[in-house]
Design an enzyme around this catalytic site. Structure first.
Site, PDB file in Angstrom:
ATOM      1  N   SER B  15       0.810  -1.181  -0.019  1.00 55.42           N
ATOM      2  CA  SER B  15      -0.025  -0.124  -0.022  1.00 55.42           C
ATOM      3  C   SER B  15       0.861   1.175   0.198  1.00 55.42           C
ATOM      4  CB  SER B  15      -0.850  -0.070   1.221  1.00 55.42           C
ATOM      5  OG  SER B  15      -1.811  -1.195   1.136  1.00 55.42           O
ATOM      6  N   ARG B  38       0.994   8.018   5.875  1.00 54.98           N
ATOM      7  CA  ARG B  38       0.053   7.263   6.616  1.00 54.98           C
ATOM      8  C   ARG B  38      -1.302   7.586   6.607  1.00 54.98           C
ATOM      9  NH1 ARG B  38       0.268   2.565   9.502  1.00 54.98           N
ATOM     10  NH2 ARG B  38       2.461   2.308   9.186  1.00 54.98           N
ATOM     11  N   HIS B  41      -2.759   6.491   3.595  1.00 57.45           N
ATOM     12  CA  HIS B  41      -3.128   5.133   3.883  1.00 57.45           C
ATOM     13  C   HIS B  41      -4.357   5.081   4.489  1.00 57.45           C
ATOM     14  CE1 HIS B  41      -2.546   1.020   5.944  1.00 57.45           C
ATOM     15  NE2 HIS B  41      -2.269   0.826   4.704  1.00 57.45           N
TER      16      HIS B  41
END
Lengths: 208, 208
Positions: B15, B38, B41
């Site tokens: 990812s 992040r 994500h």
């Protein structure tokens, strides 16, 4: 820019008013309308007005399942924290998440599968007793397992909320349910997440 | 479209690889880079690459606060659920949320203020003992109170994460800290939320 004074209890109504204004003349079926707006309220992301997919009559079916004391199973503790459990309890309904339970982790490790897979098997076992609402906000593997159990006749949820977020297998896993005869709400595309899954549950709950 | 096979432990790395690819040649300072990725994500929303604002050196300052056993106070139980508390405990650090505590609700009602206001006063009282990280994912009133306490010299957080989401006073409350000398990470604009606040905390924690 300056801070406006609003009474706490008026802020949500004013937020929904601004969301409605910005959505303009877009029309959604009654009930669906409030789910779309609550998801936008939770994310400030109007793209959900385009990506949320609702099967026919799903909001009424979700309300009925809660009225009958549904168990809502989610795949993240964040979604569990966000679901209004006090309000659910008023209908004898509950919410659960098996992901962080020690024996789920142990079984997943032993079998070489994800915790989400084991969690969905536990959810299926519950569905004999009461209507089951699955609120999936994280794991595409949960959706893959749900499809497998449904195809095998071992799981028949009253409502499936398919809203994982992410970049690997997420879009594909959600597409598995497009056109399904199971009542469903799908956040198509990459976006979704725990807050979206919880917002959808609460938006149905608050309409009862 | 079909489901690809990935080992669970490889999915996050893949990812992040896809996110990096899609960000192309955009450059972020070391450390900041991993926070931005992040958050993307967690949300699948690349607009955070434009809206996240970092004060100079803030990621290192956040890491140092955690190493010194910081207490992280958040304004939502969803963010609390999403913060990796087991990993924090390895540094003697903790995470707390006062919002759902019964006496906080009672005091807020009696004084005619929000629970977020009372919660931030409790957070300020903690900061005498250890470094304080404030991770705000919901309530603009929490940010307003934090500003007031900071201006009065009663609160000096080691790190302020300002990431409420919403439509009323949210943008304005986050702008209060732009240019502040307090180490800060701000999700400018309407977007943010519990998952974003938790992702920022975890992104700093995972770099230690």
């Amino acid at each position: 820019m300056s801070i406006e004074f609003w009474k706490p209890e008026e802020i949500e109504a004013e937020s929904f008013r601004r969301i409605s204004e910005e959505l303009g003349d877009r029309l959604f079926p009654a009930g669906v309308d409030l789910v779309v707006k609550r998801v936008i309220h939770t994310t400030a992301d109007f793209s959900f007005a385009d990506t949320l997919l609702f099967s026919e009559g799903v909001v009424e079916q979700g309300k009925e399942a809660i009225r009958q004391g549904a168990c809502i199973v989610t795949d993240t503790n964040m979604a569990l924290a966000g679901i209004n459990k006090a309000r659910l309890a008023g209908f004898g309904a509950t919410a659960r998440c098996f992901m962080a339970e020690a024996d789920v982790a142990a079984e997943a490790k032993e079998r070489g599968v994800t915790r989400a897979t084991v969690s969905m098997e536990r959810a299926a076992a519950l569905s004999a007793e009461r209507p089951l609402i699955l609120a999936i906000g994280n794991a595409p593997t949960a959706l893959v397992k749900i499809k497998e159990l449904m195809d095998a006749g071992q799981l028949k949820p009253a409502l499936l909320i398919a809203a994982p977020v992410g970049f690997v297998n997420v879009v594909e896993a959600k597409e598995l349910f497009v056109g399904s005869s199971t009542p469903h709400i799908i956040a198509r595309g990459r976006k979704g997440g725990s807050t979206v899954a919880a917002a959808i549950v609460n938006a149905i709950l608050y309409q009862i």
